[in-house]
Design a protein around this motif. Structure first.
Motif, short mmCIF file in Angstrom:
data_model
loop_
_atom_site.label_atom_id
_atom_site.label_comp_id
_atom_site.label_asym_id
_atom_site.label_seq_id
_atom_site.Cartn_x
_atom_site.Cartn_y
_atom_site.Cartn_z
N LEU A 47 -16.71 -7.51 -1.14
CA LEU A 47 -15.93 -8.60 -1.72
C LEU A 47 -15.99 -8.67 -3.24
CD1 LEU A 47 -16.67 -11.36 0.92
CD2 LEU A 47 -14.68 -9.83 0.76
N GLY A 48 -17.01 -8.08 -3.85
CA GLY A 48 -17.16 -8.18 -5.30
C GLY A 48 -16.98 -6.87 -6.04
N GLY A 49 -16.48 -5.84 -5.38
CA GLY A 49 -16.35 -4.52 -6.00
C GLY A 49 -15.11 -4.36 -6.86
N THR A 50 -15.00 -3.18 -7.45
CA THR A 50 -13.86 -2.80 -8.26
C THR A 50 -13.23 -1.57 -7.62
OG1 THR A 50 -14.92 -3.66 -10.24
CG2 THR A 50 -13.11 -2.12 -10.57
N ALA A 73 -15.54 -16.57 2.60
CA ALA A 73 -16.07 -15.39 1.90
C ALA A 73 -14.92 -14.73 1.14
CB ALA A 73 -16.70 -14.42 2.89
N PRO A 74 -14.54 -15.30 -0.02
CA PRO A 74 -13.38 -14.80 -0.75
C PRO A 74 -13.65 -13.47 -1.48
CG PRO A 74 -14.40 -16.58 -1.96
CD PRO A 74 -15.13 -16.46 -0.65
N PHE A 75 -12.56 -12.77 -1.80
CA PHE A 75 -12.64 -11.57 -2.62
C PHE A 75 -12.83 -12.02 -4.06
CE2 PHE A 75 -10.66 -8.14 -5.14
CZ PHE A 75 -11.40 -7.06 -4.67
N THR A 76 -13.86 -11.51 -4.73
CA THR A 76 -14.17 -11.89 -6.11
C THR A 76 -14.09 -10.71 -7.06
OG1 THR A 76 -16.53 -11.56 -5.71
CG2 THR A 76 -15.68 -13.79 -5.37
N GLY A 77 -13.71 -9.56 -6.54
CA GLY A 77 -13.69 -8.34 -7.33
C GLY A 77 -12.35 -8.07 -7.98
N THR A 78 -12.11 -6.79 -8.24
CA THR A 78 -10.88 -6.32 -8.87
C THR A 78 -10.27 -5.24 -7.99
OG1 THR A 78 -11.71 -6.80 -11.08
CG2 THR A 78 -9.89 -5.23 -10.92
N PHE A 79 -8.98 -5.41 -7.68
CA PHE A 79 -8.27 -4.40 -6.91
C PHE A 79 -7.05 -3.96 -7.70
CE2 PHE A 79 -5.19 -2.79 -3.90
CZ PHE A 79 -5.97 -1.91 -3.16
N ASP A 80 -7.03 -2.69 -8.08
CA ASP A 80 -5.89 -2.10 -8.79
C ASP A 80 -5.14 -1.23 -7.79
OD1 ASP A 80 -4.11 -0.57 -10.31
OD2 ASP A 80 -5.53 -0.29 -11.95
#
Length: 174
Positions: A47-50, A73-80
Motif C-alpha cells: 500500500l505504501g510503495g512506488t 487500508a488505503p493506498f498511500t504510495g505512488t503509482f505511475d
C-alpha cells in the motif's frame, strides 16, 4: 572517412530510437520504482510503495480481486501508469448496509495522500454502492490524481469521473 559517413547515417537513427522509446531512463528514477508487468504484480502491490506500470494489462478475468486497497487500508504510495491501460471488469452488486463492500469501488478502492498518474482505465466498473470511480473510489488527505484517462463504463450511486473536481478532502486532480 568511411566511419564518419556511417556515424552521420546512424546517429539520427539512434536519436530517433531514443526519442520514440521515451528517452534515456534515469537510473535513480528506474531504481526507485517497482515494475508492474502483470495483473498479479498489480494486485500484490504494497500500500505504501512506488510503482511503474510497464505494459498494458488486461485484468478482466481477475474480476473484483484486481482492486487495490480498501477504506480501512488505503493506498498511500505512488503509482505511475507509464501511459499504459489497465482493462478491468469490476462488478460489486450487493446492497448490505452492514458492510462497506459496495462503497469506494474503483481500480484503487481508496487512496490517502497517495498519487496515481499517467494511467488509462478501460472496461467496466459497477457497484450498487456510493463512491465509485474508474481510477479511485475515494481519494482523501491530499491525494493527487493526474494525467489519467478513462474509457471504462462506470455506474454507481455517486461516482467520480476522471478529470472532474468532485473529489473529496483537497485532492488535486490535473
Amino acid at each position: 572517412m568511411k566511419y564518419i559517413k556511417n556515424f552521420f547515417i546512424l546517429a539520427p537513427i539512434l536519436l530517433l530510437a531514443v526519442f520514440v522509446m521515451g528517452g534515456v531512463p534515469n537510473k535513480a528514477q528506474a531504481a526507485s520504482h517497482v515494475s508492474v508487468a502483470s495483473c498479479t504484480d498489480f494486485k500484490n502491490m504494497s500500500l505504501g510503495g512506488t510503482y511503474l506500470l510497464t505494459t498494458d494489462l488486461d485484468c478482466i478475468s481477475e474480476g473484483n480481486s484486481v482492486m487495490v486497497a480498501s477504506s480501512t487500508a488505503p493506498f498511500t504510495g505512488t503509482f505511475d501508469g507509464g501511459g499504459y491501460t489497465i482493462t478491468v471488469a469490476i462488478n460489486i452488486l450487493e446492497n448490505d448496509p452492514a458492510d462497506d463492500l459496495d462503497n469506494n469501488v474503483g481500480l484503487f478502492s481508496t487512496i490517502s495522500g497517495g498519487t496515481v498518474t499517467n494511467l488509462r482505465v478501460a472496461g467496466s466498473i459497477e457497484s450498487t454502492g456510493s463512491k465509485v470511480g474508474e481510477i479511485v473510489g475515494q481519494a482523501i488527505n491530499g491525494s493527487t490524481i493526474s494525467k489519467v484517462a478513462n474509457t471504462a463504463n462506470v455506474t454507481g450511486v455517486w461516482y467520480y469521473i476522471c478529470n472532474e473536481s468532485r473529489w473529496e478532502h483537497a485532492v488535486a486532480v490535473t
